[in-house]
Design an enzyme around this catalytic site. Sequence first.
Site, PDB file in Angstrom:
ATOM      1  N   HIS A 145     -21.193 -31.623   8.169  1.00 22.49           N
ATOM      2  CA  HIS A 145     -20.414 -31.823   6.602  1.00 22.49           C
ATOM      3  C   HIS A 145     -20.176 -30.312   5.867  1.00 22.49           C
ATOM      4  O   HIS A 145     -20.621 -30.319   4.990  1.00 22.49           O
ATOM      5  CB  HIS A 145     -22.195 -31.706   6.110  1.00 22.49           C
ATOM      6  CG  HIS A 145     -22.711 -33.255   6.342  1.00 22.49           C
ATOM      7  ND1 HIS A 145     -21.633 -34.206   6.793  1.00 22.49           N
ATOM      8  CD2 HIS A 145     -23.941 -34.361   6.981  1.00 22.49           C
ATOM      9  CE1 HIS A 145     -22.329 -35.777   6.976  1.00 22.49           C
ATOM     10  NE2 HIS A 145     -23.896 -35.328   7.057  1.00 22.49           N
TER      11      HIS A 145
ATOM     12  N   HIS B  32     -24.397 -39.541   0.445  1.00 20.19           N
ATOM     13  CA  HIS B  32     -25.678 -38.658   1.382  1.00 20.19           C
ATOM     14  C   HIS B  32     -26.970 -38.976   0.929  1.00 20.19           C
ATOM     15  O   HIS B  32     -27.676 -38.427   0.847  1.00 20.19           O
ATOM     16  CB  HIS B  32     -25.001 -38.012   2.166  1.00 20.19           C
ATOM     17  CG  HIS B  32     -26.220 -37.385   2.840  1.00 20.19           C
ATOM     18  ND1 HIS B  32     -27.537 -37.658   3.285  1.00 20.19           N
ATOM     19  CD2 HIS B  32     -26.220 -37.181   4.139  1.00 20.19           C
ATOM     20  CE1 HIS B  32     -27.336 -37.181   5.042  1.00 20.19           C
ATOM     21  NE2 HIS B  32     -25.890 -36.829   5.539  1.00 20.19           N
TER      22      HIS B  32
ATOM     23  N   GLU C  29     -23.726 -43.716   4.793  1.00 22.55           N
ATOM     24  CA  GLU C  29     -22.750 -43.018   4.869  1.00 22.55           C
ATOM     25  C   GLU C  29     -21.165 -43.617   5.094  1.00 22.55           C
ATOM     26  O   GLU C  29     -20.991 -43.228   6.274  1.00 22.55           O
ATOM     27  CB  GLU C  29     -22.888 -41.564   5.204  1.00 22.55           C
ATOM     28  CG  GLU C  29     -24.082 -40.759   5.530  1.00 22.55           C
ATOM     29  CD  GLU C  29     -24.596 -40.053   6.309  1.00 22.55           C
ATOM     30  OE1 GLU C  29     -23.880 -39.379   6.535  1.00 22.55           O
ATOM     31  OE2 GLU C  29     -25.952 -40.127   6.796  1.00 22.55           O
TER      32      GLU C  29
END
Length: 390
Positions: A131, A207, A353
Site C-alpha cells: 500500500h 480501503h 478494494e
Amino acid sequence: MGRATGLLAATAALGAAAVFAVWRKKQGSKRPASDNRFDALETIALSNRDGVEVHITPVGASIQRFVVPVQGQKLDVVLGFNKASTYATIPGTPYFGAIVGRCANRIAKARFSVNGQEYTLEANNGPNALHGGPDGFHRRVWRASAVQQTAEGSAVELSYTSVDGEEGYPGTLQASVRYELLSHSAELRISISATTDKPTPVNIAGHSYFNLAGHSSGTILGHVVKLAADHYTPVDDTNIPTGEILPVAGTPFDFTTPHTVGERIDQLPNGYDHNLVLFGMGPQARFITRNQAVSSTPRLAATVTEPSTGLELQVLTTAPGMQFYTGGFLGGGDTPDAKDGAQYPRFAGLCIETQNFPDAINQPTFPSVLLQPGETYRHQIVYRLNVPPS
C-alpha cells in the site's frame, strides 16, 4: 448539503505538507505513537436530505463514517477511528477507509525496475512493500477544497502531491480524489486521478471496511456476497501472485453465485485476502484493460447483503480487479481508538478494494500499472447502499 468544519482554516494555518513534516521532524521516526496536530484538521461532512452522512478526514483522504438511516436508527456501516491523529500515527495501521497508494497492494521483495533502473522500497509487509509503504498516501494530509453543491448532490475534492523519491517511487505524482454524495440516495461516487512527470507505478485504491449491521456489531461472517469475478490470481506464502490467472470454480473464491462470507472461510488460514479478476476477462485481462480501466463508466462488481438489516451494498468500478479482504488481521487489541468505544474483532469488516492487480509492476501477464508522463490515471468507484423500506 455539506460542510467542511474548519478544514480550510486549519490547513491554511498549518499547511497540509507542513503538518506531516513537523510530525516527522518531531518524532524522528516513521512509527510514532501520536501527535494531536492532526486533530486540528477537522473532518469534512457530506450529507443529504435522506439523512445519509459521509465523514472524511484529510489524513489519508479517509472515509471515517458512512451513516445511513435503517429501521428507524442511524447506522454507521464503516469501521474507523475517533481521531485523525490515529489515522496518521497508529503502528501497524489497518488502513481504515483510506486512499492507499501510490501503488496499492503488494510489490514483491519491495523492488521493481522501470526502463532498466531498479528502485528499492521499504518492506512493510514481510519481505514485500504494501500500500505504498509505511508512510504511503494513507498517512499523508490531503488538501481539501470547499464542499460544493452539484447537480446531483454535494462533493469535495482532496489533492496530494507525492514528490519524486517519496517512499522510494520515481517521479512527482499529482493525485486527487473526489467524493460526491448524491442528494436522493445513499450513493457515494469516488473519482481518483493522477499525473506524473516520470514513469512510475500507480495503483490507487479505496480501503473502506464495511459491516452492514453497523461498524460495532461483530463480524461480517453472515454477510451474503456475490462478485462479478470468475477468475482469481493465486498467491505464494507471502501473498504475492504467482502470475497465474485461474478459474474460481471449485474454490472458496467462487462468489459468482451468492454465498455467506463464513461459509468456506475456514479453508483459508487468514480468511479472504485475494485479488479477483473482474468482468469475465480471465487471462485476457491485460489485453482488455486500457489505461488501467476496463470501461469508461463504473460496472457492478460486487453485491453484499446483511440479512438482519436487509441493507445491501453494491460496489461499481472501472478497475480490472478487486482485493476481497475480510479483516483476518483485525483483532488482538490493534484498534485502541475505534469509533464509539468499539472493539473490532477478527472479521469485523470486509473490504472490496477495486484496483489493478497486486505486483503488476513485476508481472508481465497482468495489466500494466506503469503511468507515463502525459497520461492521466483514472479510477472510478461507486458505493451504493440500498436501504430496505421501513
